[in-house]
Design an enzyme around this catalytic site. Structure first.
Site, PDB file in Angstrom:
ATOM      1  N   SER A 139       0.833  -1.204   0.000  1.00 61.95           N
ATOM      2  CA  SER A 139       0.000   0.000   0.000  1.00 61.95           C
ATOM      3  C   SER A 139       0.864   1.248   0.000  1.00 61.95           C
ATOM      4  O   SER A 139       2.013   1.224   0.474  1.00 61.95           O
ATOM      5  CB  SER A 139      -0.905   0.003   1.234  1.00 61.95           C
ATOM      6  OG  SER A 139      -1.564   1.241   1.387  1.00 61.95           O
ATOM      7  N   TYR A 146      -3.253  -0.864  10.351  1.00 66.22           N
ATOM      8  CA  TYR A 146      -3.198  -1.154   8.927  1.00 66.22           C
ATOM      9  C   TYR A 146      -1.862  -0.709   8.328  1.00 66.22           C
ATOM     10  O   TYR A 146      -1.183  -1.470   7.632  1.00 66.22           O
ATOM     11  CB  TYR A 146      -4.349  -0.453   8.215  1.00 66.22           C
ATOM     12  CG  TYR A 146      -4.349  -0.603   6.711  1.00 66.22           C
ATOM     13  CD1 TYR A 146      -4.869  -1.746   6.111  1.00 66.22           C
ATOM     14  CD2 TYR A 146      -3.846   0.403   5.880  1.00 66.22           C
ATOM     15  CE1 TYR A 146      -4.881  -1.894   4.731  1.00 66.22           C
ATOM     16  CE2 TYR A 146      -3.849   0.268   4.506  1.00 66.22           C
ATOM     17  CZ  TYR A 146      -4.366  -0.876   3.930  1.00 66.22           C
ATOM     18  OH  TYR A 146      -4.365  -1.014   2.566  1.00 66.22           O
TER      19      TYR A 146
END
Length: 684
Positions: free
Chosen positions: A561, A574
């Site tokens: 990400s 996350y």
């Protein structure tokens, strides 16, 4: 009703019935035909026509588009210019001058058989029972005893124009005959109606099988070989998984191959018997068989009590010997000079590998061809069983096998195949692939020619996603919980059994909990890390073993990400786990590089559409964080990028396809941003 349409419809219906039953013929084996009248498209005059299954088609799925259509007068006129067996390959090109109208499918080598035989309807098939008689040492005597004058023996001849002349002459000389046994090859039957031809074909097939059953020895493959009996199913499958990567690597020495495994009871029974080594060494006989199975298989000559390590070591030794033996076979028969020089040797690796107690591994350029090769060798086992039951198995001479395997016409057929796609022969495991980015990645890899295993927590969705991509020769869906080490190992094993090995892993499974630090619990933290950091580690570790053992290199891709580099607010768990994944890329790129395995990462951002993570609550939380409606989240992310473009799952899939494709063969340890440009996340 249009009489032409009736002839064609009846032919297709008969072909489909015959071809859909494996007792009658093997996949893509044999051909059928019908004669009738049509109209010359130029003169408008009536003309006699032949409709015959074209080259490469399958009877069970034949449609009108798969038929070649030829003028009978022109085809039969070729007998006057036939130059003889030394030049009969030229006749295949001549068939084009007999085509009617646009001609339909390309005429096959067997077209002459159908056109020259006087009957209105002709079937040429490869039934196991018929080939069993055709390969029996005393086949002519057996045929006469079983059929009398109703079915005539035709000695072996390579398919072609002369074989068509031979069969036509046999029919003319034996007006009471309904068909013939083609030595070493198969059967041909005929009739004046479509129904009569089908009835005669089935008569030959069923009569041959009934006679073998009634008169054959109960143990045609001999006594049991102690220590070669089938292992219990669970142990058998475990041994297959342990051996498959090694065997695939050996079968891919010359070029990469996809694999298929079967532990069909008929294979296991054959391998458990004393005659197996002798019969395996003789190879197959029917041209359709050995063109796909190679001239003979490679047979492991160790008992089931041998360790995996000993079996692997022996397989490597046998592979060296097999390649040497195949080279000698080629050198014995190849013509090296002049206009009739043989094509170059195509490869010396086995297409069939037999492991007593475990089963059969078969290989091809696609999963379908690998599976079909195994099916053909099972046909060969059935043939050998029948021949040994009533006689002795005696396949065609090795020199004849070579003439067909390295036939100029076969070489031309191979040259007409389309160029393989970028990921052809590659086997991919994609986690979290039932939706969103994972599904897009799986779809793109399959489109590029890869075989894909779609792993997801939801088995039904995984199977549905796989079905969208095609048959099980293209994709399969499995359940996999990446937080469970045993489940991950089972997923990798399922991949190996489904397609023979593994080449490409995409760590995509993930979830996200959008919370600020003070609201993030230890359970939240553990869940995020279990799924993505630990899950990716477990998948990479389990896949690394077969990747290394195959010796074919490979790819591991992490869908990380933008947050691995630059985190937004309220996502500590996350972003931290994405940073963990990003560093796994760097670590594994170094560790696995010596084995030719590349490890790279993809850093998406703002992939809202189709995303399982966003649909599960992450989107609502991020929208709340930014003070916008959830439906506007994609546009919001797009506007904050340099390119002002929304990032879609397909954009991520494109990056995966590129980084694992041939153009990036020398790139590892890279993180590829797919975020439409987020300056704060530029890699430094």
């Amino acid at each position: 009703m249009n009489p032409t349409a009736t002839v064609v419809d009846d032919l297709i219906a008969r072909s489909n019935r015959l071809g859909s039953d494996p007792e009658n013929t093997n996949y893509a084996g044999g051909n059928t035909s019908a004669k009738g009248s049509g109209t010359d498209p130029v003169t408008g005059e009536p003309v006699d026509l032949l409709w015959v299954k074209g080259s490469g088609g399958d009877l069970g799925t034949l449609t009108e588009a798969g038929l070649a259509v030829l003028r009978l007068d022109r085809l039969r006129a070729m007998t006057a210019v036939y130059p003889g067996v030394d030049r009969e390959d030229e006749m295949v090109a001549a068939f084009d001058y007999a085509l009617h109208g646009r001609g339909g499918a390309a005429p096959s080598i067997d077209t002459a058989m159908h056109g020259l035989v006087g009957a209105a309807h002709v079937d040429h098939l490869h039934p196991d029972s018929g080939i069993a008689l055709a390969t029996a040492a005393d086949g002519p005597e057996l045929a006469a005893r079983i059929f009398g004058e109703k079915v005539v023996w035709v000695p072996w001849r390579r398919p072609g124009f002369q074989l068509g002349l031979d069969i036509a002459a046999v029919r003319d000389a034996n007006p009471g005959a309904v068909g013939c046994i083609l030595g070493g090859h198969g059967i041909t039957a005929w009739g004046e109606t479509s129904a009569e031809a089908e009835e005669n074909s089935l008569f030959i097939i069923r009569t041959a099988q009934a006679w073998i059953t009634a008169h054959g020895r109960p143990d045609p493959f001999g006594a049991l070989r102690p220590g070669h009996e089938a292992l219990p199913e669970e142990e058998r499958r475990a041994r297959a998984v342990a051996l498959a990567p090694t065997i695939r690597g050996l079968a891919s020495h010359d070029r990469p191959m996809v694999g298929h495994f079967t532990d069909d009871p008929r294979v296991l029974e054959f391998l458990s018997r004393e005659a197996a080594p002798r019969l395996a060494a003789l190879g197959t006989s029917c041209p359709d068989h050995f063109l796909r199975t190679k001239v003979k298989p490679m047979l492991l000559d160790l008992p089931t009590s041998a360790t995996v390590e000993d079996q692997i070591a022996r397989l490597r030794e046998l592979h060296v010997a097999y390649r040497k033996d195949y080279r000698a076979y080629y050198d014995r028969h190849a013509t090296t000079e002049g206009p009739d020089a043989s094509p170059a040797m195509r490869g010396a690796d086995p297409a069939i590998v037999l492991v007593p107690g475990v089963g059969m591994f078969s290989y091809g350029a696609t999963k379908q061809t690998a599976r079909v090769a195994g099916e053909f060798y099972l046909n060969a086992i059935n043939v050998m069983r029948g021949a040994e039951a009533v006689s002795t198995y005696a396949p065609i001479e090795e020199s004849e096998k070579f003439r067909i395997e390295y036939w100029a016409l076969e070489e031309a057929k191979l040259a007409r195949l389309p160029e393989p796609k970028s990921h052809a022969t590659r086997i991919a495991l994609v986690t979290g692939a039932a939706s969103g980015i994972g599904k897009a990645v799986a779809t793109r890899l399959a489109a590029e020619g890869a075989c894909v295993v779609i792993a997801d927590l939801d088995l039904d969705k995984a199977r549905a996603a796989a079905a969208e991509l095609g048959s099980s020769d293209v994709a399969v869906g499995i359940r996999a919980d990446v937080t469970d080490e045993a489940a991950v190992q089972a997923a990798v094993e399922a991949t190996v059994l489904a397609f023979g090995g593994i080449d490409l892993v995409v760590n995509n499974a993930g979830l996200s909990l959008s919370k600020p630090l003070l609201e993030t619990t230890a359970q939240d933290w553990d869940l995020q890390h279990d799924v993505m950091a630990k899950g990716s580690f477990l998948v990479s570790k389990a896949a690394a073993r077969p990747l290394i053992e195959q010796g074919l290199g490979g790819d591991v891709v992490y869908i990380s990400s933008k947050n691995a580099v630059f985190a937004g607010p309220n996502n500590i768990a996350y972003s931290a786990t994405k940073a963990d994944q990003a560093h796994q890329v760097r670590l594994l790129a170094v560790e696995l590089g010596e084995h030719g395995v590349k490890v790279n990462g993809i850093n998406p951002d703002g992939v809202v559409r189709g995303s399982g993570i966003f649909a599960a609550g992450w989107g609502a939380n991020r929208a709340k964080t930014y003070g916008i409606d959830e439906g506007d989240l994609g546009a919001f992310y797009a506007q904050r990028t340099i390119l002002k473009r929304e990032v879609l799952p397909e954009n991520v899939a494109n990056a995966v396809a590129a980084i694992t494709g041939p153009d990036f063969s020398h790139t590892t340890g890279l993180h590829v941003p797919v975020d439409a440009g987020v300056a704060a996340a530029f890699l430094r």
